[in-house]
Design an enzyme around this catalytic site. Structure first.
Site: not given
Ligand code: SG7
Ligand code: ZN
Length: 259
Positions: A64, A96, A98, A107, A120, A202
């Site tokens: 993703h 990570h 977006h 976002e 983020h 998100t």
């Molecule tokens: C992505 O965004 C991953 C997730 C993250 C999610 O799917 O980076 O990370 C994992 C599953 O380790 O969820 C809990 C988490 O960090 C949503 O993150 S966000 O709201 O900052 N975009």
């Molecule tokens: Zn994010």
């Protein structure tokens, strides 16, 4: 403007209001931030602890986004944040990105405008033992969002991160050089200018457990670097042209600004 000692109380009272409104609407993210509607508030200083010490980071393509997490076993200590609208310590988990099909891939929007991309930096409240547990509590996570805006020159800090865009989905590798997280932040002088509000992840299932801290100051990225993000191999094997979620309703929430 409230005094710093009153501030955490004020903020949590607002959060409680949000909880009461939950029947009417959820507390989802991202949102459209209107700076003139933000409640100007004096917060304790937002502090980034250990952001200046070298940590061993692991690059990952999760299908993703491209993600950088800290290798706890190879790093002496895990960086964390305190202050601002937060109670207690929130330890760094991962960062990570977006992006979008064009140069409008953030976002959150600020005053109707999207930025090119959004980083983020995800932190977990250290009172919880695991991310799994934190995801079940409204004070579970704190995400610091840094906007990316187009600049002429390449952002050298992002160069090694963008190598992660060449990883196959589900694959990881260590970043060759341990580096401090502060490299990813904007000018230190600006770190106490932020918007903050209570919201959600998100991505599905949109757990309403996130204190969002959106830094006012963006960092730069070149158009070529933005294009590299769009080559990331997604879960379906196709390039991830965009991974930014659409804006959600503010409902009964307030957005606060520290400046
Ligand atoms: C992505 O965004 C991953 C997730 C993250 C999610 O799917 O980076 O990370 C994992 C599953 O380790 O969820 C809990 C988490 O960090 C949503 O993150 S966000 O709201 O900052 N975009
Ligand atoms: Zn994010």
């Amino acid at each position: 403007i409230a005094s710093s000692s009153e501030m955490p109380v004020l903020f949590h009272a607002a959060l409680a209001d949000g909880a009461m409104a939950a029947a009417e609407g959820r507390n989802l993210s991202p949102i459209e931030i209107i700076s003139q509607n933000a409640v100007r508030t004096k917060f304790p200083e937002l502090k980034f602890w250990g952001y200046d010490s070298n940590v061993t980071l692991v690059l990952h393509n999760d299908g993703h986004s491209v993600k950088l997490s800290v290798d706890g076993e190879k790093s002496n200590s895990v960086p964390y944040i305190t202050g601002g609208s937060l109670d207690g310590r929130y330890k760094f988990l991962q960062l990570h990105f977006h992006w979008g099909c064009d140069a409008e891939g953030s976002e959150h929007t600020v005053d109707g405008a999207k930025f090119a991309a959004e980083m983020h930096i995800v932190h977990q409240n250290q009172v919880f033992d695991s991310l799994q547990e934190a995801k079940n509590h409204r004070n579970g996570l704190a995400v610091v969002a840094v906007m990316l805006k187009v600049q002429e020159t390449e952002n050298a800090i992002l160069r090694p991160v963008l190598q992660g865009c060449h990883l196959f989905k589900g694959h990881s590798k260590d970043l060759p050089v341990p580096s401090p997280l502060e490299l990813f932040l904007p000018d230190p002088e600006t770190l106490n200018c932020f918007f903050t509000y209570f919201g959600s992840l998100t991505t599905p299932p949109y757990n309403e457990v996130v204190t969002w801290i959106i830094l006012k100051e963006p960092v730069g990225i070149s158009l070529k670097q933005l294009e590299t993000f769009r080559t990331l191999q997604g879960v379906d094997g196709q390039a991830v042209l965009q991974n930014c979620s659409s804006s959600k309703n503010l409902n009964n929430r307030e957005v606060f600004s520290s400046f």
